[in-house]
Write a protein that holds these residues in place. Structure first.
Motif, PDB file in Angstrom:
ATOM      1  N   SER A   1       0.614  -1.185  -0.083  1.00 16.51           N
ATOM      2  CA  SER A   1       0.051  -0.005   0.041  1.00 16.51           C
ATOM      3  C   SER A   1       0.745   1.171  -0.065  1.00 16.51           C
ATOM      4  CB  SER A   1      -0.935  -0.074   1.328  1.00 16.51           C
ATOM      5  OG  SER A   1      -0.051   0.078   2.366  1.00 16.51           O
TER       6      SER A   1
ATOM      7  N   ALA B   1      -4.711  -1.746  -8.461  1.00 15.55           N
ATOM      8  CA  ALA B   1      -5.374  -2.671  -7.974  1.00 15.55           C
ATOM      9  C   ALA B   1      -4.521  -4.123  -8.126  1.00 15.55           C
ATOM     10  CB  ALA B   1      -6.913  -2.701  -8.570  1.00 15.55           C
ATOM     11  N   SER B   2      -3.961  -4.233  -9.243  1.00 11.89           N
ATOM     12  CA  SER B   2      -3.455  -5.389  -9.568  1.00 11.89           C
ATOM     13  C   SER B   2      -2.170  -5.185 -10.497  1.00 11.89           C
ATOM     14  CB  SER B   2      -4.181  -6.473 -10.508  1.00 11.89           C
ATOM     15  OG  SER B   2      -3.417  -7.672 -10.930  1.00 11.89           O
TER      16      SER B   2
ATOM     17  N   GLN C   1      -2.763  -4.571 -14.187  1.00 12.32           N
ATOM     18  CA  GLN C   1      -3.481  -3.448 -14.546  1.00 12.32           C
ATOM     19  C   GLN C   1      -2.580  -2.259 -14.670  1.00 12.32           C
ATOM     20  OE1 GLN C   1      -6.948  -2.732 -12.203  1.00 12.32           O
ATOM     21  NE2 GLN C   1      -7.346  -5.032 -12.044  1.00 12.32           N
TER      22      GLN C   1
ATOM     23  N   THR D   1     -13.254  -9.141 -13.973  1.00  6.92           N
ATOM     24  CA  THR D   1     -13.267  -7.972 -12.900  1.00  6.92           C
ATOM     25  C   THR D   1     -12.498  -8.514 -11.581  1.00  6.92           C
ATOM     26  OG1 THR D   1     -15.447  -7.265 -13.924  1.00  6.92           O
ATOM     27  CG2 THR D   1     -14.985  -6.503 -11.590  1.00  6.92           C
TER      28      THR D   1
ATOM     29  N   PRO E   1     -12.764  -6.722  -5.116  1.00  6.59           N
ATOM     30  CA  PRO E   1     -11.592  -5.663  -4.326  1.00  6.59           C
ATOM     31  C   PRO E   1     -10.841  -6.779  -3.562  1.00  6.59           C
ATOM     32  CG  PRO E   1     -14.118  -5.443  -4.253  1.00  6.59           C
ATOM     33  CD  PRO E   1     -14.016  -6.699  -5.182  1.00  6.59           C
ATOM     34  N   GLN E   2      -9.690  -6.204  -3.302  1.00  2.00           N
ATOM     35  CA  GLN E   2      -8.689  -6.788  -2.410  1.00  2.00           C
ATOM     36  C   GLN E   2      -8.340  -5.825  -1.033  1.00  2.00           C
ATOM     37  OE1 GLN E   2      -6.926  -9.675  -3.579  1.00  2.00           O
ATOM     38  NE2 GLN E   2      -8.739  -9.572  -4.847  1.00  2.00           N
TER      39      GLN E   2
ATOM     40  N   GLN F   1      -6.516  -3.901   1.021  1.00  2.00           N
ATOM     41  CA  GLN F   1      -5.101  -3.272   0.644  1.00  2.00           C
ATOM     42  C   GLN F   1      -4.354  -2.743   1.994  1.00  2.00           C
ATOM     43  OE1 GLN F   1      -5.311   0.008  -2.262  1.00  2.00           O
ATOM     44  NE2 GLN F   1      -6.479  -1.214  -3.744  1.00  2.00           N
TER      45      GLN F   1
ATOM     46  N   ALA G   1      -3.667 -10.415  -5.234  1.00  2.00           N
ATOM     47  CA  ALA G   1      -4.524  -9.918  -6.521  1.00  2.00           C
ATOM     48  C   ALA G   1      -4.128 -10.874  -7.734  1.00  2.00           C
ATOM     49  CB  ALA G   1      -4.261  -8.466  -6.791  1.00  2.00           C
TER      50      ALA G   1
END
Length: 378
Positions: free
Chosen positions: A132, A221-222, A225, A256, A259-260, A262, A271
């Protein structure tokens, strides 16, 4: 009376703030204009090697070894950068069928050829930290079983072609001299002050500080991405070029990512595990090149300069597919840690060029040898 005095103070304070903001905007405009005036073409299409580069490189190696010593994890010695991997993955790299003749260079010579590859995704920090936190993110891609003469004499039996990238189009240092000064300051615990080496404003590297701040981006997010750039240039046949790897969702099933959390320290690995191992959905990228136009300001020796797409567009030469797989096991993670990626592992057709790449050759070899030797003693 007190109210009147307070209102006057507020007015004066407001004017002072507006003055400071205006002065800052004026300074930014002047700096932008000065930078634009300095950074104009044309530029050389060949390397320009400073006479004192070898001595500066030795200094950088000593600093890099010091970083490896100070950032080892328990008894294992980690990389001096990109120490934390999110995973090493099996991948397939397929050359496009319809490449023009000038794009059929090196590993892209054979239309439709599919290379088996290993792909490492990582954080940029020299020591493991929570995903993060703001950081650079890296991708290292190794094509396997590549025929032909390797650049390094001791790698002839390996048959590799490596592409090393991270998630920003330009670097926060220009050349080897600036890298030596900056990495030594970072090793001493300096961060922002690494860009202000003295009291003389002419030595301040404000533009490079902003590049560094932009590079230390919030986590995606990953890792699938994110867009990754080579930053430094390479030969591409008789031309010079930079590489880019960008997500290509249209070539994979629609997916899709759930949600992870974080707050977890390794949520980027989670992810990858979610997509590739749990949901069994592949990930896709395009591999692109940007060829140098020496009539434009697209320098080889200054990695702080982004080559503008308006001067030279990126051209897709291959597609990368990461199939569904189980990759997060102790044995595979240890193998991942022991893997070495180096832009000098490869063919003459993709020879790294420019000062930062020449520095990489010496530093990567020295640090890799040191790290593997120390780990073998454990």
């Amino acid at each position: 009376m007190l109210m009147t005095l307070w209102l006057r103070m507020c007015v004066l304070l407001g004017k002072a703030v507006l003055f400071v903001v205006g002065l800052g905007l004026l300074g930014w405009a002047v700096a932008t204009a000065w930078s634009a005036w300095q950074h104009r073409g044309p530029v050389p299409a060949q390397e320009q090697i400073p006479t004192d580069e070898a001595a500066m490189t030795r200094d950088v190696i000593q600093t890099a070894v010091r970083i490896v010593d100070s950032h080892r994890e328990n008894t294992r010695y980690l990389r001096d950068a990109h120490a934390k991997a999110h995973g090493c993955l099996n991948a397939e790299v397929q050359v496009l069928q319809d490449l023009t003749p000038e794009l059929r260079q090196g590993v892209f010579s054979e239309a439709g050829k599919t290379w088996q590859a290993t792909l490492r995704l990582s954080n940029g920090s020299p020591y493991p930290q929570f995903d993060s936190l703001r950081d650079a993110r890296g991708m290292a891609l190794k094509l396997l079983d590549v025929p032909g003469t390797q650049l390094l004499k001791d790698r002839q039996s390996r048959g590799e072609q490596d592409f090393v990238m991270f998630n920003h189009p330009n670097f926060f240092v220009s050349d080897v001299a600036e890298y030596r000064q900056n990495v030594a300051a970072q090793a001493d615990g300096k961060k922002v002050m690494a860009f202000f080496p003295g009291w003389d404003p002419r030595t301040w590297q404000v533009r490079h500080l902003f590049i560094a701040l932009a590079t230390l981006a919030p986590a995606p997010a990953s890792p699938t991405q994110t867009t990754y750039f080579s930053v430094s240039p390479y030969k591409f046949g008789s031309a010079n070029a930079k590489f880019r790897v960008a997500p290509d969702p249209d070539s994979c099933p629609v997916y899709t990512l759930p949600p992870q959390n974080q707050a977890l320290p390794n949520f980027l690995r989670s992810a990858l595990t979610q997509q590739l191992s749990t949901d069994r959905v592949p990930a896709c990228f395009v591999l692109q090149i940007q060829r140098q136009d020496p009539s434009q300001y697209m320098p080889i020796e200054d990695t702080s300069i982004e080559w503008r797409e308006s001067d030279a567009p990126f051209e897709t030469v291959a597609r990368i597919r990461i199939p569904a797989q189980d990759f997060d096991t102790p044995a595979q993670n240890l193998q991942c840690d022991n893997l070495s990626f180096n832009p000098w592992f490869g063919l003459e057709a993709h020879r790294p060029i420019g000062g930062i790449n020449r520095l990489r050759k010496a530093v990567y070899e020295a640090v890799s040898d040191y790290r593997h030797a120390r780990n073998a003693e454990q």
